[in-house]
Scaffold this motif. Structure first.
Motif, PDB file in Angstrom:
ATOM      1  N   CYS A 158       0.309  -0.144   0.565  1.00 40.40           N
ATOM      2  CA  CYS A 158      -1.017   0.416   0.298  1.00 40.40           C
ATOM      3  C   CYS A 158      -1.101   1.877   0.260  1.00 40.40           C
ATOM      4  O   CYS A 158      -1.678   2.716  -0.500  1.00 40.40           O
ATOM      5  CB  CYS A 158      -2.264   0.010   1.065  1.00 40.40           C
ATOM      6  SG  CYS A 158      -3.854   0.460   0.354  1.00 40.40           S
ATOM      7  N   ILE A 185      -5.956   5.568   9.410  1.00 39.09           N
ATOM      8  CA  ILE A 185      -5.900   4.069   9.443  1.00 39.09           C
ATOM      9  C   ILE A 185      -4.452   4.027  10.175  1.00 39.09           C
ATOM     10  O   ILE A 185      -3.441   4.745   9.741  1.00 39.09           O
ATOM     11  CB  ILE A 185      -5.868   3.511   8.075  1.00 39.09           C
ATOM     12  CG1 ILE A 185      -7.529   3.536   7.608  1.00 39.09           C
ATOM     13  CG2 ILE A 185      -5.510   2.135   8.314  1.00 39.09           C
ATOM     14  CD1 ILE A 185      -7.548   3.472   6.204  1.00 39.09           C
ATOM     15  N   VAL A 230     -13.226   5.416   0.344  1.00 44.64           N
ATOM     16  CA  VAL A 230     -12.015   4.591   1.244  1.00 44.64           C
ATOM     17  C   VAL A 230     -12.925   3.749   2.307  1.00 44.64           C
ATOM     18  O   VAL A 230     -13.713   4.106   3.097  1.00 44.64           O
ATOM     19  CB  VAL A 230     -11.250   5.902   2.297  1.00 44.64           C
ATOM     20  CG1 VAL A 230     -10.256   4.960   2.991  1.00 44.64           C
ATOM     21  CG2 VAL A 230     -10.660   6.532   1.111  1.00 44.64           C
ATOM     22  N   SER A 233     -12.048   0.572   7.206  1.00 42.80           N
ATOM     23  CA  SER A 233     -11.138  -0.389   7.852  1.00 42.80           C
ATOM     24  C   SER A 233     -11.094  -0.592   9.404  1.00 42.80           C
ATOM     25  O   SER A 233     -11.581  -1.429   9.903  1.00 42.80           O
ATOM     26  CB  SER A 233      -9.714  -0.069   7.477  1.00 42.80           C
ATOM     27  OG  SER A 233      -9.388  -0.065   6.138  1.00 42.80           O
ATOM     28  N   ASP A 263     -10.306   2.813  -2.086  1.00 44.44           N
ATOM     29  CA  ASP A 263      -9.044   2.371  -1.457  1.00 44.44           C
ATOM     30  C   ASP A 263      -9.747   1.185  -0.461  1.00 44.44           C
ATOM     31  O   ASP A 263     -10.351   1.696   0.498  1.00 44.44           O
ATOM     32  CB  ASP A 263      -8.073   3.308  -0.634  1.00 44.44           C
ATOM     33  CG  ASP A 263      -7.025   2.820   0.250  1.00 44.44           C
ATOM     34  OD1 ASP A 263      -6.825   1.998  -0.063  1.00 44.44           O
ATOM     35  OD2 ASP A 263      -6.836   3.657   1.030  1.00 44.44           O
ATOM     36  N   ALA A 307       3.080  -4.963   0.540  1.00 43.27           N
ATOM     37  CA  ALA A 307       2.915  -4.697  -0.894  1.00 43.27           C
ATOM     38  C   ALA A 307       1.637  -3.798  -0.909  1.00 43.27           C
ATOM     39  O   ALA A 307       0.839  -4.096  -0.183  1.00 43.27           O
ATOM     40  CB  ALA A 307       2.872  -6.012  -1.796  1.00 43.27           C
TER      41      ALA A 307
HETATM   42  C1  PLP Z   1      -4.332  -0.289   5.968  1.00 45.61           C
HETATM   43  C2  PLP Z   1      -4.752   0.602   5.010  1.00 45.61           C
HETATM   44  C3  PLP Z   1      -3.926   1.440   4.199  1.00 45.61           C
HETATM   45  C4  PLP Z   1      -2.607   1.547   4.480  1.00 45.61           C
HETATM   46  O1  PLP Z   1      -2.097   0.230   4.063  1.00 45.61           O
HETATM   47  P1  PLP Z   1      -0.333  -0.101   4.312  1.00 45.61           P
HETATM   48  O2  PLP Z   1      -0.127  -1.428   3.150  1.00 45.61           O
HETATM   49  O3  PLP Z   1      -0.089  -0.382   5.517  1.00 45.61           O
HETATM   50  O4  PLP Z   1       0.470   1.162   3.539  1.00 45.61           O
HETATM   51  C5  PLP Z   1      -4.459   2.356   3.197  1.00 45.61           C
HETATM   52  N1  PLP Z   1      -5.839   2.411   3.177  1.00 45.61           N
HETATM   53  C6  PLP Z   1      -6.665   1.632   3.814  1.00 45.61           C
HETATM   54  C7  PLP Z   1      -8.179   1.905   3.459  1.00 45.61           C
HETATM   55  C8  PLP Z   1      -6.361   0.498   4.492  1.00 45.61           C
HETATM   56  O5  PLP Z   1      -6.966  -0.218   5.189  1.00 45.61           O
END
Ligand code: PLP
Length: 472
Positions: A158, A185, A230, A233, A263, A307
């Motif tokens: 991500c 994060i 965003v 998380s 995101d 992924a």
């Molecule tokens: C976990 C997360 C990411 C990073 O994801 P990866 O797959 O670990 O690279 C980016 N943005 C948000 C909002 C997330 O929760």
């Protein structure tokens, strides 16, 4: 340490085995086969050098003792080397998406798909037509079906997805984001840093706890390319908070011809409120509410392989597919195979039963309590007459992990272990160094095991390992 007399010291040095003597000893035969001759010679040299230092410092021993010591040191180094790789472990921590332990464990179907595609496979080939095909088409189609997106694209994770979207659509321009969403994060993903790497300029609006639609409106100028949301998380702002809805933001971005990018991170493909995850944004909802593009991880709540998934409007996704960066960020055949099999379980409506992350979260407290009772019974049976270990059930909490839903801590029953002659630290370490390592936690000087993250098929291995450690 007192200086050994010179004679004794010379004697100990003479007793040191040669590298060849170590390598020819029967006791290292297994290690030698595992490591190969060259690497074994390197380790033997290190061992003999270490023993020379010890001998100079006064460590003495007969020739036989010194050789036995060298063999055991050699085997220990071999062991350390072989366990330093990627291998299966039993996750007894109760943290479902454990980033250190590989995040989502894959479904049986996904594991089989990966093994199947590890050989020649249809990565860029359409069997029906017998011609070259587009990599990822099946996974992209499944994602479109499941999320209602016009199109989708898959990259490495991500973080790569977010970097890609920002680079492709915001470089040289401005991105408006609420101060409440300038988050970090786990594992160094910091929104402002990713944005500056992408060449986009950050335009922060509002405050940490409250941002209004008018704040966004006022920040928009000729250079603005996008509004970024965003999902925080791994933390929550509670109390006096405000944030315009996605629907309101999308009205604004449409009017001003901007991209609305969300995101989402953890990426729930279905509503997970039944599993206690009430405020996890569902991908299809975000798109329906007007996000033009969303990104999320494959190995968090989705329950698939690592992924980064980008879903959204056809024109935007196609632009990414044609972008030169895509070649650098794309995934391999194993990731596609695992992801397709995982997504197929969602399409069949079987996700909560078949995808381990969802199945683990779906276990009720009662179910885990029953499993704990039966586990303790098996363990006692294996331990036989030994009464040195105290094993009991205590109430506790599991965790979602992976930076998702920090406030959700499902109730569980922990198996707490203490021992008359072993410390919790020693037990935890012995479990970790077992042939199938068991990763457990220590709480209040007790080793605790949470069966939520242990699958039924691992139960036997777990009982055997724990019994070995406690009985030895
Ligand atoms: C976990 C997360 C990411 C990073 O994801 P990866 O797959 O670990 O690279 C980016 N943005 C948000 C909002 C997330 O929760």
């Amino acid at each position: 340490m007192p200086q050994p007399d010179a004679k004794l010291r010379r004697q100990s040095l003479r007793n040191l085995p040669s590298i060849d003597e170590v390598l020819r000893n029967d006791g290292v035969a297994d290690a030698l086969r595992q490591l190969g001759a060259e690497r074994s010679a390197v380790l033997a040299r290190v061992v003999v050098a270490e023993m020379r230092t010890e001998a100079k410092a006064g460590k003495v021993g007969t020739k036989a003792e010194v050789l036995a010591d060298a063999v055991s040191k050699f085997n220990y180094r071999t062991f350390l080397e072989t366990v330093s790789g990627t291998q299966r472990v039993i996750n007894a921590t109760g943290v479902v998406i454990h980033t250190n332990l590989g995040r989502a464990p894959l479904s049986i179907a996904a594991q089989q798909a990966i093994i199947g595609s590890a050989r020649y496979c249809t990565l860029e080939y359409y069997v029906a037509e017998g011609k070259r095909g587009r990599r990822g088409r099946r996974a992209e189609d499944l994602l479109a079906q499941l999320t209602g997106a016009e199109d989708a694209l898959i990259v490495n994770n991500c973080a790569a997805a977010a970097f890609f979207v920002l680079t492709a659509f915001a470089a040289g321009g401005e991105v408006v984001i609420s101060r409440g969403e300038m988050v970090e994060i786990g594992g160094d993903f910091r929104v402002p840093d990713v944005l500056s790497q992408s060449g986009g300029k950050l335009r922060e609006v509002g405050t940490t706890n409250r941002t209004r639609l008018s704040d966004f409106e006022k920040a928009i100028n000729k250079k603005t390319r996008m509004i970024l949301r965003v999902h925080p998380s791994n933390y929550r702002i509670v109390g006096f908070t405000a944030m315009p809805s996605l629907l309101d933001l999308s009205t604004l971005t449409k009017k001003r011809k901007l991209i609305l990018y969300e995101d989402i991170g953890s990426g729930a493909l279905i509503d997970l409120s039944d599993l206690g995850l009430k405020d996890e944004p569902v991908v299809s909802r975000s798109l329906a509410d007007g996000a033009d593009v969303v990104t999320f991880s494959g190995d968090k709540l989705l329950g698939g392989p690592q992924a980064g998934i980008i879903a959204g409007r056809k024109g935007l996704i196609e632009k990414l597919r044609q972008h030169p960066l895509y070649r650098a960020l794309r995934v391999d055949k194993l990731a596609y195979a695992g992801l397709e099999a995982t997504l197929e379980a969602y399409v069949r409506g079987a996700a909560t039963a078949e995808i381990p992350v969802l199945a683990m979260l779906g276990q009720s407290g009662n179910e885990i309590d029953r499993r704990a009772t039966s586990f303790i019974a098996s363990l006692r049976l294996s331990l036989g007459r030994s009464r040195k270990a105290k094993i009991e059930k205590v109430p506790g909490n599991s965790a979602i992990g992976g930076g998702a839903a920090p406030a959700v801590q499902p109730e569980t029953t922990l198996i707490a272990i203490t021992h008359k002659s072993k410390t919790a630290v020693a037990i935890e370490q012995a479990l970790r160094l077992a042939s199938v390592p068991v990763i457990a936690r220590i709480v209040n000087d007790r080793v605790v095991i949470d069966l939520r993250t242990v699958s039924e098929t691992e139960g036997h291995d777990l009982v055997t390992t724990v019994a070995n450690v406690l009985g030895s």
